[in-house]
Design a protein around this motif. Structure first.
Motif, short mmCIF file in Angstrom:
data_model
loop_
_atom_site.label_atom_id
_atom_site.label_comp_id
_atom_site.label_asym_id
_atom_site.label_seq_id
_atom_site.Cartn_x
_atom_site.Cartn_y
_atom_site.Cartn_z
N UNK A 162 -7.89 5.43 28.88
CA UNK A 162 -8.21 6.84 29.09
C UNK A 162 -6.90 7.54 29.44
N UNK A 163 -6.19 8.06 28.45
CA UNK A 163 -4.89 8.69 28.73
C UNK A 163 -5.04 10.18 29.03
N UNK A 164 -4.10 10.70 29.77
CA UNK A 164 -4.05 12.13 30.03
C UNK A 164 -2.59 12.58 30.01
N UNK A 165 -2.30 13.55 29.17
CA UNK A 165 -0.95 14.06 29.04
C UNK A 165 -0.95 15.54 29.38
N UNK A 166 0.06 16.00 30.13
CA UNK A 166 0.13 17.42 30.44
C UNK A 166 1.56 17.82 30.78
N UNK A 167 1.86 19.06 30.50
CA UNK A 167 3.13 19.64 30.90
C UNK A 167 2.96 20.14 32.33
N UNK A 168 3.54 19.43 33.28
CA UNK A 168 3.32 19.73 34.69
C UNK A 168 4.00 21.03 35.09
N UNK A 169 5.24 21.20 34.66
CA UNK A 169 5.96 22.41 35.05
C UNK A 169 7.02 22.74 34.01
N UNK A 170 7.32 24.01 33.92
CA UNK A 170 8.40 24.50 33.07
C UNK A 170 8.74 25.90 33.54
N UNK A 171 9.56 26.03 34.59
CA UNK A 171 9.91 27.34 35.10
C UNK A 171 10.54 28.23 34.03
N UNK A 172 10.02 29.43 33.90
CA UNK A 172 10.57 30.38 32.95
C UNK A 172 10.15 30.17 31.52
N UNK A 173 9.07 29.42 31.32
CA UNK A 173 8.64 29.15 29.93
C UNK A 173 8.25 30.44 29.21
N UNK A 174 7.77 31.44 29.96
CA UNK A 174 7.32 32.68 29.31
C UNK A 174 8.49 33.39 28.63
N UNK A 175 9.69 33.25 29.15
CA UNK A 175 10.86 33.90 28.58
C UNK A 175 11.63 32.99 27.62
N UNK A 176 11.14 31.75 27.44
CA UNK A 176 11.86 30.81 26.58
C UNK A 176 11.31 30.86 25.17
N UNK A 177 12.00 30.17 24.27
CA UNK A 177 11.56 30.10 22.88
C UNK A 177 10.36 29.18 22.70
#
Length: 997
Positions: free
Chosen positions: A776-791
């Protein structure tokens, strides 16, 4: 940089100096120590019913000396008078008997399939057992994979290991599969490859580029291995198991061990099988009558008159013609043949194994497309008279001849051709251009006469030397060399293309070379201090990889027969070459301790250096701690829980790195200008980026019930990969596409893994064992500060998996227009990524496999059921266009409740395009598949003896792969469920014979 490298070199010199010192001392000591008296010993090995057991391995404990029993269970061996003989055979308890000056020793073995302590596990730099391992290591053996009709051993692992996810890259033989060990750790595709190690030598796991119909998946670098020559495959997953490999083990480690003469005993082994493979499924498409009815309805609904220009299929083409294009393009039969021959033998001190194989497989597509593989392997084990000096040498050489070339045009657009479309060939066998030109269309088989060949040569060699300096101290040196060469030529004759285009005769050339060497000096210490046992290893790694690639084209050949001969080309164009060199150095150490073999603690540390980073970030430290407690060794638990035969708690925590990026990213790069004497920049320098780090945590419980007849293992893990190494996109104004950098993103993979094995029946005549793995795997992007302004704002979402698709929200049929309707979230009247609010998870919810092994007298049966829970996408239809559709389009002829009106108008086409990018197309693509099936019959001894060939044993076997699949998915292959017209699994049936002389 230079100072750090100097330190590593000094450490290496100290290790090597110590090796030479101890060798000289030990060599002197060896001349003064008398050897023990040797005795000739013989005997018979039987089971509890008094029947002889052939093939039992008989060895002298703590030596490489050994033999195997013959058909009558008899053996002969030379051993010290004070030595110990070890009798081992799969399915029986291992027995140790002291020689004590006896000249004859007869033994009865007791069946015991589930004995955890007897199963040796390869952990890379050391070995352990299932009972005592503190790390998470999954294992498959030769018996499970050697009869499978696959090209790469990775394909044989599907459904057999918890936490190991393998997806086929396509159905063509030699295509690289995608392997993920506990999920996707890196945001870049090339950063998720595991480490492949074959007999102690690492190889480049990146697929090899090709222009053949294998496509973008590339050629699997393990293709050149002979699957029948593999003894076992271990996959290392957690920090305790992988940290000793440092940065190379961030995505898991796949250890492949080949067979040796010592493992097989003296004799000749021959195996042959042949069979066929077909596509197991078809789309439900319209026949000619249904297709024409739908097309006419579209013109009627639009109020448009069909003409030769807008309705060639209704006006020009034959209205009674029908071609099943699925059957035409992939309805063929791919023949498969394999022949394998090996010979092993030797003496008390020297064992060898020599083998070779031939493998051939075709394709299901039209034309003569074949894949051929020839392999050779050699293994040598030798030990000195005093058993102190030991040598092992292995070499595996493979040649692939890949003729899988032609137009590369088979896709959904070809299998969805109108069923009344004209012939693709004329009566004389040439491509039919005239009838297709009437409709202003190209022949879908443009490029059909393209031919080519990819030849690969792969050498994997390893030399291991060890010397027992003292009873508790050993020095070892591992050296390896690999060479991989791929030479590809594709011929493109002008007759493959429309004569009106005047396409010249061309050739495409692509040559790739990979070579590497590795040296690993090691010191190994093990000793007992009362109730405490200590195992320690310290060593160094020095590795260099060189990859080069040359590509160019030949143009303007006068005749087709000269294509490929560059001397006959009018000109050579688009020539380019590149060579990359990668250097890696490390020192490592591991200390393993246990108290009374019930409490285990391991410490691992490694300092890595990689040439892919700038001078200030070239080195990094990684390490792990692993612990285990076999609590059933405690008297209180042993007495209170008598039904519990084994119980262990284990856990680990540590970090590994990742340097899987391109070379020289910290430097400015230039290429020569087309004109003479100039350079232009092609990439920006960034000397500041550093190592990607993967921190791994695991806890596990292992239980054995009823004398290990039922075993249960439960693991929980959490891996966090941070400091992501990604080519950061740049605006076009900079003149560059990307720059190598670390992103402040953290990707987490967590999950549960369950492994169950049971011995259901075990009698003299009937045996049944079952094993199950469930992940039972689970993958997630925990954090990415400033992703809204990134490409990456339109690629990832915080808290969701990194493998997602952003979709529109479907809102049904518009009652006024009759069009598919999606939600305009921001109300601006247009549709873009701001309106894609549905986050579709493309990962698996859970997956696993159930394997059964049964035997009754001379019969054996093995089958593996693979199951996957996930969602996929299926294109419903674009009704009204001049392409075939799934038969669900017929529902739209009389009803508009679920489907928009059949039409060719631009508004309807745009509505359809919006709908297929919405959650409307999402469908349950879970499946249960009979992945492998094998039925065997061991030929009776009386029949074998009647042949007069001194056969030790013989076997007839029938195998199958992907025999049936149960799934609600309406596309071709639920495993490749995000392309409803793609398939990666063929139904294969083979039959063969095996003889041991």
């Amino acid at each position: 940089m230079k100072n750090n490298y100097s330190r590593l070199k000094w450490v290496a010199l100290i290790i090597l100096g110590g090796i030479l010192f101890f060798l000289s001392k030990a060599a002197f000591a060896a001349t003064t120590i008398p050897l023990p008296l040797q005795k000739e010993i013989s005997g018979v090995v039987e089971d509890k019913n008094g029947l002889p057991i052939p093939g039992v391995t008989v060895t002298v404990k703590n030596t490489n000396r050994g033999t195997v029993t013959n058909l009558d269970g008899e053996y002969n061996i030379t051993a010290p008078a004070n030595g110990i003989l070890v009798f081992s055979y799969i399915g029986f308890r291992t027995v140790e008997i002291a020689v004590e000056n006896n000249a004859e020793i007869n033994v009865q073995l007791e069946k015991d399939v589930a004995s955890l302590g007897e199963v040796k596990i390869n952990a890379g730099y050391y070995t352990t057992t299932e009972r005592e391992q503190t790390g998470n290591i999954s294992r498959v053996t030769a018996e499970e994979i050697e009869l499978q009709p696959v090209v790469s051993p990775i394909q044989a692992l599907q459904g057999r290991m918890a936490g190991v996810e393998i997806t086929p890259g396509g159905s063509n033989p030699g295509t690289a599969s995608t392997i993920r060990i506990r999920g996707t750790n890196s945001l870049r595709e090339e950063g998720n490859y595991p480490l492949y190690i074959i007999d102690g030598v690492p190889i480049n796991s990146t697929p090899v580029e090709t222009n053949s119909i294998i496509g973008t998946a590339g050629i699997d670098p393990l293709n050149n291995l002979n699957v029948s020559n593999i003894e076992s495959i271990e996959v290392l997953k957690d920090a305790d198991a992988t940290a000793i490999y440092g940065s190379r083990g961030a995505n898991g480690v796949v250890l492949i061990t080949t067979k040796t003469g010592k493992q097989r005993g003296t004799g000749l082994e021959a195996r042959f099988y042949t069979g066929v493979a077909t596509v197991p499924n078809r789309l439900d498409l319209l026949n000619t009558e249904e297709y024409l009815e739908v097309r006419r309805a579209a013109f009627e609904n639009d109020g448009v008159e069909p003409t030769a220009q807008n309705a060639y299929d209704l006006v020009t083409w034959d209205q009674d013609r029908y071609t099943d294009w699925q059957d035409f393009f992939y309805g063929g039969t791919a023949e498969t043949t394999n022949a394998n021959l090996s010979f092993s033998g030797g003496s008390d001190k020297t064992f060898f194994r020599l083998g070779g194989s031939y493998f051939s497989q075709g394709t299901v597509y039209p034309g003569d497309n074949t894949y051929n593989k020839i392999t050779g392997n050699f293994n040598l084990d030798h030990s000195s008279e005093d058993e102190k000096l030991k040598l092992n040498f292995s070499a595996n050489y493979g040649v692939d001849i890949n003729d899988l070339f032609w137009s590369n045009s088979i896709s959904s657009s070809t299998v969805l051709l109108p069923p009344n479309a004209p012939d693709l060939f004329t009566e004389d066998g040439s491509l039919n251009w005239e009838e297709w030109a009437v409709a202003d269309l190209e022949n879908p088989l443009a490029g059909y006469y393209n031919r080519g060949r990819t030849e690969t040569n792969n050498l994997l060699s390893n030399l291991g030397l060890s010397y027992q300096i003292l009873n508790n101290l050993q020095v070892r040196l591992n050296a390896g060399y690999t060479y991989y060469e791929s030479q590809e030529l594709m011929k493109r004759p002008g007759r493959s293309y429309n004569p009106s285009a005047g396409e010249p005769n061309n050739s495409f050339h692509l040559n790739s070379h990979r070579k590497s060497w590795i040296l690993e000096p090691q010191l190994i210490f093990n000793d007992n201090f009362g109730d405490v046992n200590l195992d320690a290893i310290i060593g160094g790694t020095f590795q260099e990889n060189t990859n080069s690639q040359v590509r160019y084209q030949g143009a303007g050949y006068v005749t087709e027969s000269l294509i490929g001969n560059l001397d006959a080309a009018e000109r050579v164009i688009n020539a380019s070459s590149q060579t990359n060199q990668y250097r890696y150095a490390a020192v490592f150490a591991r200390i393993g301790t246990n108290w009374k073999r019930k409490i285990f603690i391991n410490f691992t540390g490694r300092r890595d250096g990689s040439s892919r980073f700038g001078p200030e970030n070239r080195f990094a430290n990684f390490g792990a701690i692993g612990a285990a407690w076999i609590f059933t060794e405690e008297e209180l638990i042993k007495n209170a829980l008598s039904f519990l035969s084994f119980g262990k708690l284990r856990g680990s925590y540590g970090s590994t790195g990742n340097d899987q990026i391109g070379d020289y990213g910290y430097l400015d790069s230039y290429e020569a200008t087309p004109g003479p004497g100039g350079l232009y920049p092609v990439s920006l320098a960034n000397p500041s980026f550093s190592w990607e780090v993967n921190k791994k945590l695991e806890a596990a419980l292992e239980l054995g019930f009823f004398k290990d007849k039922l075993n249960l293992g439960i693991s929980w893990y959490r891996n966090r990969s941070s400091n992501q190494l990604v080519g950061y996109p740049l605006p076009a104004i900079t003149g560059f596409n990307t720059v190598q950098a670390n992103l402040p993103a953290t990707v987490e993979n967590s999950g549960w893994e369950v492994e169950i094995s049971s011995l259901n029946f075990n009698s003299d005549n009937f045996h049944w064992q079952t094993s199950l793995n469930f992940s039972i795997p689970k993958n997630r992007l925990v954090s990415y500060p400033g992703i809204e302004q990134s490409s990456y704002a339109n690629t990832y979402r915080i808290g969701h998996p990194v493998n997602i698709s952003l979709l529109y929200r479907y809102e049904g049929i518009d009652p006024e227009t009759g069009l598919y309707q999606i939600a305009d979230i921001n109300g601006d009247g247009s549709f873009d990524y701001e309106d894609r609010v549905v986050i579709q998870d493309l990962t698996r919810e859970y997956y696993g496999g159930i394997n059964n092994n049964l035997s009754f007298k001379n019969f054996s049966l093995q089958f593996l059921l693979q199951y996957v829970k996930h969602e996929g996408m299926v294109s419903f239809f674009n009704a009204g266009r001049p392409t075939n559709q799934r038969d669900v389009v017929l529902d739209a002829l009389n009803s508009n409740e679920d489907y928009q009106r059949i039409s060719q108008l631009p508004a309807f086409s745009q509505a359809y395009n919006n709908a297929i990018n919405s959650n409307l197309t999402i469908q349950d693509a879970s499946f249960l598949r009979l992945k492998t099936f094998s039925l065997g019959y061991n030929l009776p001894e009386s029949l074998l003896q009647s042949t007069g060939l001194r056969l030790r044993d013989g076997k007839f076997f029938l195998t199958g792969q992907n025999l049936f699949t149960i799934s609600p998915y309406e596309g071709l292959d639920p495993e490749l469920s995000y392309s409803s017209t793609s398939f990666g699994n063929l139904r294969t049936v083979t039959a063969g014979l095996q003889f041991n002389f």
